[in-house]
Design a protein around this motif. Structure first.
Motif, short mmCIF file in Angstrom:
data_model
loop_
_atom_site.label_atom_id
_atom_site.label_comp_id
_atom_site.label_asym_id
_atom_site.label_seq_id
_atom_site.Cartn_x
_atom_site.Cartn_y
_atom_site.Cartn_z
N GLN A 1 6.80 10.52 11.09
CA GLN A 1 6.50 9.69 9.93
C GLN A 1 6.39 8.23 10.33
N TYR A 2 7.31 7.78 11.22
CA TYR A 2 7.25 6.40 11.70
C TYR A 2 5.92 6.15 12.42
N MET B 1 0.84 -1.17 0.00
CA MET B 1 0.00 0.00 0.00
C MET B 1 0.88 1.23 0.00
N ALA B 2 0.56 2.19 -0.84
CA ALA B 2 1.34 3.41 -0.92
C ALA B 2 1.10 4.26 0.32
N LYS B 3 2.12 4.98 0.71
CA LYS B 3 1.99 5.87 1.86
C LYS B 3 1.04 7.00 1.51
N LEU B 4 0.09 7.24 2.38
CA LEU B 4 -0.87 8.30 2.12
C LEU B 4 -0.26 9.67 2.36
N ILE B 5 0.46 9.80 3.45
CA ILE B 5 1.01 11.11 3.80
C ILE B 5 2.52 10.97 4.00
N GLU C 1 2.85 3.60 11.26
CA GLU C 1 2.27 2.58 12.14
C GLU C 1 0.76 2.76 12.27
N PHE C 2 0.30 3.99 12.38
CA PHE C 2 -1.12 4.27 12.48
C PHE C 2 -1.84 3.88 11.18
#
Length: 181
Positions: A29-30, A1-5, A34-35
């Motif tokens: 960012q880490y 899944m691509a990082k949203l933010i 995780e969230f």
């Protein structure tokens, strides 16, 4: 899944050389990743077909199944789906539709008034055979016997070891024999 933010992409250019800001964004960012992973996992566990082992355990509790961690995930998933099926009279046509819907490659043959169903399955997956047996045991009426034949084929090279067994029935009778002298 691509990082949203991606926080560093949102940072203004005048902060690019500030060490504290870069360190803060790396830590945040880490935590954000995780969230995001927790949200994705929770979203996948909302549906039986995409749930992981923890999600299937919740679904098993919801439908009243005893959670068995000895079974593989696919078998547990199919058990939950079979329990969630709407109550419908079990006919041979419905059973064929159900096998097609659950993607089990099996052929049903009914032997007339003998109350017997022959099931031919074509798979090399032992878990699929177990799922089929569980499904037939749960859905077929008690007066209808079934025999399952697995005609799966595998292409492998090497030695083939086979064995056969037989049950021999021995009957003894009391006979008396007189011999003429």
């Amino acid at each position: 899944m691509a990082k949203l933010i991606r926080l560093k992409e949102l940072m203004p250019n005048y902060y690019s050389d500030v060490l504290e800001m870069n360190t803060l964004l790396e830590v945040e960012q880490y935590q954000l990743d995780e969230f995001e992973a927790a949200i994705s996992r929770q979203q996948a566990n909302q549906f039986v077909m995409t749930a992981d082992t923890d999600g299937i355990a919740v679904w098993e509790t919801l439908v009243g199944l005893n959670s068995s961690n000895s079974l593989d995930l696919e078998t547990r998933r199919y058990n939950v789906l079979a329990r969630m099926l709407p109550p419908k009279p079990v006919t041979i046509r419905y059973l064929r539709e159900l096998l097609a819907m659950l993607n089990i490659n099996a052929e049903l043959t009914v032997n007339g008034p003998a109350f017997k169903v022959d099931v031919k399955i074509n798979t090399t997956d032992t878990q699929a055979t177990r799922r089929l047996n569980d499904l037939l045991s749960a859905l077929l009426p008690a007066n209808l016997k079934y025999t399952a034949f697995n005609i799966g084929q595998e292409n492998q090279t090497g030695a083939l070891h086979t064995g056969a067994g037989a049950l021999v029935s021995v009957q003894t009778t009391n006979t008396s024999r007189t011999e003429a002298e």
